[in-house]
Design a protein around this motif. Sequence first.
Motif, PDB file in Angstrom:
ATOM      1  N   VAL A 188       0.867  -1.172   0.000  1.00  0.00           N
ATOM      2  CA  VAL A 188       0.000   0.000   0.000  1.00  0.00           C
ATOM      3  C   VAL A 188       0.906   1.224   0.000  1.00  0.00           C
ATOM      4  N   ARG A 203      -2.365   1.165   8.740  1.00  0.00           N
ATOM      5  CA  ARG A 203      -1.043   0.554   8.890  1.00  0.00           C
ATOM      6  C   ARG A 203      -1.084  -0.656   9.814  1.00  0.00           C
ATOM      7  N   CYS A 206      -2.255  -3.410   7.643  1.00  0.00           N
ATOM      8  CA  CYS A 206      -1.155  -3.844   6.787  1.00  0.00           C
ATOM      9  C   CYS A 206      -0.181  -4.729   7.560  1.00  0.00           C
ATOM     10  N   ILE A 211       1.381  -6.718   4.692  1.00  0.00           N
ATOM     11  CA  ILE A 211       1.405  -5.783   3.564  1.00  0.00           C
ATOM     12  C   ILE A 211       2.432  -4.690   3.852  1.00  0.00           C
ATOM     13  N   TYR A 213       3.785  -1.088   3.841  1.00  0.00           N
ATOM     14  CA  TYR A 213       3.233   0.266   3.740  1.00  0.00           C
ATOM     15  C   TYR A 213       4.346   1.193   3.276  1.00  0.00           C
TER      16      TYR A 213
END
Length: 309
Positions: A188, A203, A206, A211, A213
């Motif tokens: 992201v 966040r 994530c 994921i 960030y």
Amino acid sequence: MAGETVATALAKAIGRPAFIYGTAWKKAETTRLVQEALASGFTAVDTAAQPKHYREDLVGKALRNSFESDIISRERLFLQTKFTAPGGQSLSNIPYNPDDELQVQIETSVKSSFRNLRPREETESENETYIDCLLLHSPLDTLESTVQAWKVLESYVPKRIRHLGISNVDLQILQGLYDSVEIKPAVVQNRFIPMTGYDVELREFCADKGIMYESFWTLTGNPNLLRLESVQDLAAKVRVAPEVGCYALVMALGITTLNGTTSTEHMKDDLAGVLKVQEWASEHPEEWQKAKDSFRTFIGAMSKIDTLG
């Protein structure tokens, strides 16, 4: 490579502070600046198939020049680009026909990226192009159309595109996308600004889902952060610029940071400065922890203010 996380791929490429060189708004200077960034030590580059704000073709030229002169190899580079929907394009200069159906728009855009970012000057080498991460530049008009676009991009993974991501996204859309697709978002990329409450909840999502960030406007959108006591005190103790202290503390939040400086001196100083902070932190763990805690508290407080107001 297949099965490799984006964080692992980026760490292999970078092996140093988690900076990605941002190429937006560099215009005709793109080739020179990307080459200077790579020569200064950057090993990750972000661009987009959006001629309105990026010269992806000139990024490719810089990469080919750098490969040929042995500044960097393709294997050592983390390369990221984007598909930008018609709403984010200048319709007088767009890498696909906006009247085509969505799948054709995406396929044409991706093909243009393969051509622009080919490893050698010969046009045939576009068949060898691979992209480490391709982002949707923003969600489309609906979650349904966003998922539709994502599923087109999934067909390129893992051979031609290693990982997929999304930019300019809020938590609700990210959660909906995550739950709706087979290949989950790996990245992201968002503005790191007070207006979004510094994406604290996003966040956290994530981090929970693995994921990465990535932040942009990290300095431009945050003159308030540069004035923080934690940033100023850290910069004074380590003898680096406040901007470097701010970058280091943002990275300490687990954030990978875009850096689009046009100054060769700053390219070198930012890379060396964050390494200097990391070395200082290992020697002064209690002071480093105090600086991180203070910075994190401010970011969290701003998030609550934004939510309330």
